[in-house]
Design an enzyme around this catalytic site. Sequence first.
Site, PDB file in Angstrom:
ATOM      1  N   ARG A 191       0.802  -1.226   0.000  1.00 45.37           N
ATOM      2  CA  ARG A 191       0.000   0.000   0.000  1.00 45.37           C
ATOM      3  C   ARG A 191       0.837   1.280   0.000  1.00 45.37           C
ATOM      4  NH1 ARG A 191      -4.095  -0.998   4.746  1.00 45.37           N
ATOM      5  NH2 ARG A 191      -2.734  -2.774   5.210  1.00 45.37           N
TER       6      ARG A 191
ATOM      7  N   THR B 240       2.956 -14.010  10.879  1.00 45.39           N
ATOM      8  CA  THR B 240       3.813 -13.499  11.961  1.00 45.39           C
ATOM      9  C   THR B 240       4.453 -14.625  12.777  1.00 45.39           C
ATOM     10  OG1 THR B 240       1.773 -13.199  13.241  1.00 45.39           O
ATOM     11  CG2 THR B 240       2.694 -11.237  12.211  1.00 45.39           C
TER      12      THR B 240
ATOM     13  N   TYR C  38       7.574  -4.621  15.646  1.00 47.69           N
ATOM     14  CA  TYR C  38       7.267  -4.507  14.219  1.00 47.69           C
ATOM     15  C   TYR C  38       8.107  -3.380  13.605  1.00 47.69           C
ATOM     16  CZ  TYR C  38       2.885  -7.301  14.600  1.00 47.69           C
ATOM     17  OH  TYR C  38       1.956  -8.276  14.773  1.00 47.69           O
TER      18      TYR C  38
ATOM     19  N   ASN D 289       0.915   1.635   7.112  1.00 42.16           N
ATOM     20  CA  ASN D 289       0.612   0.816   5.941  1.00 42.16           C
ATOM     21  C   ASN D 289       0.646   1.623   4.655  1.00 42.16           C
ATOM     22  OD1 ASN D 289       0.083  -1.743   7.236  1.00 42.16           O
ATOM     23  ND2 ASN D 289      -1.690  -0.716   8.125  1.00 42.16           N
TER      24      ASN D 289
ATOM     25  N   ASN E 169      37.878  30.581  -7.869  1.00 45.54           N
ATOM     26  CA  ASN E 169      38.667  29.497  -7.274  1.00 45.54           C
ATOM     27  C   ASN E 169      38.859  28.321  -8.213  1.00 45.54           C
ATOM     28  OD1 ASN E 169      35.910  28.912  -7.143  1.00 45.54           O
ATOM     29  ND2 ASN E 169      36.195  27.524  -5.411  1.00 45.54           N
TER      30      ASN E 169
HETATM   31  C1  UD1 Z   1      -1.015  -8.411  13.129  1.00 46.98           C
HETATM   32  C2  UD1 Z   1      -1.602  -9.261  14.245  1.00 46.98           C
HETATM   33  C3  UD1 Z   1      -2.862  -8.586  14.772  1.00 46.98           C
HETATM   34  C4  UD1 Z   1      -2.535  -7.185  15.244  1.00 46.98           C
HETATM   35  C5  UD1 Z   1      -1.841  -6.389  14.132  1.00 46.98           C
HETATM   36  C6  UD1 Z   1      -1.346  -5.094  14.671  1.00 46.98           C
HETATM   37  C7  UD1 Z   1      -1.097 -11.595  13.755  1.00 46.98           C
HETATM   38  C8  UD1 Z   1      -1.624 -12.852  13.201  1.00 46.98           C
HETATM   39  N1  UD1 Z   1      -1.912 -10.556  13.718  1.00 46.98           N
HETATM   40  O1  UD1 Z   1      -1.970  -8.396  12.088  1.00 46.98           O
HETATM   41  O2  UD1 Z   1      -3.383  -9.318  15.844  1.00 46.98           O
HETATM   42  O3  UD1 Z   1      -3.697  -6.530  15.664  1.00 46.98           O
HETATM   43  O4  UD1 Z   1      -0.720  -7.119  13.610  1.00 46.98           O
HETATM   44  O5  UD1 Z   1      -0.885  -4.301  13.617  1.00 46.98           O
HETATM   45  O6  UD1 Z   1       0.024 -11.520  14.218  1.00 46.98           O
HETATM   46  N2  UD1 Z   1       5.327  -9.774   8.951  1.00 46.98           N
HETATM   47  C9  UD1 Z   1       6.436 -10.504   8.579  1.00 46.98           C
HETATM   48  N3  UD1 Z   1       6.248 -11.708   7.987  1.00 46.98           N
HETATM   49  C10 UD1 Z   1       5.024 -12.232   7.747  1.00 46.98           C
HETATM   50  C11 UD1 Z   1       3.905 -11.475   8.132  1.00 46.98           C
HETATM   51  C12 UD1 Z   1       4.083 -10.258   8.736  1.00 46.98           C
HETATM   52  O7  UD1 Z   1       7.551 -10.085   8.765  1.00 46.98           O
HETATM   53  O8  UD1 Z   1       4.970 -13.338   7.221  1.00 46.98           O
HETATM   54  C13 UD1 Z   1       5.533  -8.477   9.602  1.00 46.98           C
HETATM   55  C14 UD1 Z   1       5.022  -7.311   8.786  1.00 46.98           C
HETATM   56  O9  UD1 Z   1       6.060  -6.767   7.997  1.00 46.98           O
HETATM   57  C15 UD1 Z   1       4.567  -6.345   9.859  1.00 46.98           C
HETATM   58  C16 UD1 Z   1       4.136  -7.241  10.993  1.00 46.98           C
HETATM   59  O10 UD1 Z   1       4.778  -8.478  10.791  1.00 46.98           O
HETATM   60  O11 UD1 Z   1       5.621  -5.535  10.311  1.00 46.98           O
HETATM   61  C17 UD1 Z   1       2.643  -7.422  11.046  1.00 46.98           C
HETATM   62  O12 UD1 Z   1       2.178  -7.942   9.853  1.00 46.98           O
HETATM   63  P1  UD1 Z   1       0.791  -7.555   9.264  1.00 46.98           P
HETATM   64  O13 UD1 Z   1       0.533  -8.353   8.061  1.00 46.98           O
HETATM   65  O14 UD1 Z   1       0.685  -6.077   9.158  1.00 46.98           O
HETATM   66  O15 UD1 Z   1      -0.150  -8.058  10.436  1.00 46.98           O
HETATM   67  P2  UD1 Z   1      -1.699  -7.933  10.552  1.00 46.98           P
HETATM   68  O16 UD1 Z   1      -2.336  -8.945   9.664  1.00 46.98           O
HETATM   69  O17 UD1 Z   1      -2.092  -6.543  10.429  1.00 46.98           O
END
Ligand code: UD1
Length: 453
Positions: free
Chosen positions: A15, A79, A100, A223, A382
């Site tokens: 995004r 995650t 994060y 995001n 210069n």
């Molecule tokens: C996650 C949480 C959610 C929380 C939210 C807060 C889980 C399953 N969910 O959701 O409960 O409310 O964050 O913002 O954990 N990332 C990786 N590798 C991956 C997936 C994600 O490194 O495979 C990193 C992303 O870069 C990011 C963070 O983890 O920095 C969170 O990932 P994102 O996909 O934004 O999580 P949400 O689905 O929003």
Amino acid sequence: MKLGVVILAAGQGTRMKSSLPKVLHPLAGKPMLEHVIDCARELEAQQIVVVYGHGGERVRETLSDADLIWAEQAEQLGTGHAVEQAMPFLQAVDKVLVLYGDVPLIQADTLKTLIASESNLSLLTVKLNDASGYGRIVRDAYDQIISIVEQKDASPEQLKINEINTGIMCIEHAALSAWISKIENNNAQQEFYLTDIVAFAVADNVNVLAVHPESESEVSGVNDRIQLAALEREFQQKQAESLMRQGVTLIDPKRIDIRGDISVEQDCLLDINVILEGDISIGKGVNIGANTVIKNSRIDDHVTILENCVIENAIVGASSKVGPFARIRPGTELLGNNHIGNFVELKNARVDEGSKVNHLSYVGDSEIGKTVNIGAGTITCNYDGANKHKTIIGDNAFIGSNTALVAPIKINQGSTIGAGSVITRETPEDKLTLTRAKQITIENWKRPVKQPK
Ligand code: UD1
Ligand code: CA
């Protein structure tokens, strides 16, 4: 207690609509991820592991400090899967803190409270008016946390919960090892959710605790560029307030930007649209006019900088007056009590005390003595097209207006240069030197008149 920090930074950040990986987008002039890393460093962690994926090489190159461990997550499977990639590097720690890379304003104090919390699993949670998109904290009738449910997996009843998972949590290491291997991906997104460990912990009779941040912005994620801009403003507002607490007057705290580390003493006044970048130290009683940009410079006591100046990698000595519309380029040192006026450009110039360059001049690669007066429109030539050469001007010299000083050149102390001269040879002390043609008057000369047709 040995602490390991895992920073999740593998997400694509689609995004942002950018070829730059999301976590490298700058906030206050510094990549978001670097804010998180700097915060982690304040916790004196044994290990800081960054989980990287998309665009990872660029992230590694940009932030290649020796104290960081890089764990690759080739495919973003969730995650839980991301934290798993860091586990091999965390064998010697007692607790694991998950951060994060796209939550840049998290504060060390909040994290210290989270780490100190006496549970094998402590979550940083917050109540939001609009919880949509977030994982919800599910509690039982005794207000005990029993699970986290993701938005896409939540029941209508669970969607009404306004306490959300910030994603930041602290977990006892051995327990995490056991729980993480149990995570499965049978959910709406077919991802390995780290949040599943909450239910596992409850099943192991762990009393899952929640800690809350001081402000919402600490746990706000980025995001898109709209959210990034909002956090930038929050961060700038905080920095502005901190300056005011240190005794600095800001004409409008909403119209100043600090992108770096600045130290400032009391009774300074910063007018609107001042931008301070990099390492900056400002002495006491300094006034900085509107629309001035200063990068990596030292501004000593009682300096006045008027409007619209650009100052970079320079020293402005005490009680000097600069601008309006002056450009002070790298390598310039004003030793004190100097006047640098409008449309003056200085580069790599050492200007001793009391000397003035007040109007329309270029002074580069120069050493200027004390109480020298450089007249309007003086240019140090210069550059010969291939090499740069030096101009040396002794104490008390007076350079007449519109003079070209062709370097290498030495103007000895007390020299006076007549206006409009082109000086190519060393000038003697205390004498008037000029190269201008003699003024003549043509007798009987008449202005041309229009020819009759
Ligand atoms: C996650 C949480 C959610 C929380 C939210 C807060 C889980 C399953 N969910 O959701 O409960 O409310 O964050 O913002 O954990 N990332 C990786 N590798 C991956 C997936 C994600 O490194 O495979 C990193 C992303 O870069 C990011 C963070 O983890 O920095 C969170 O990932 P994102 O996909 O934004 O999580 P949400 O689905 O929003
Ligand atoms: Ca996701």
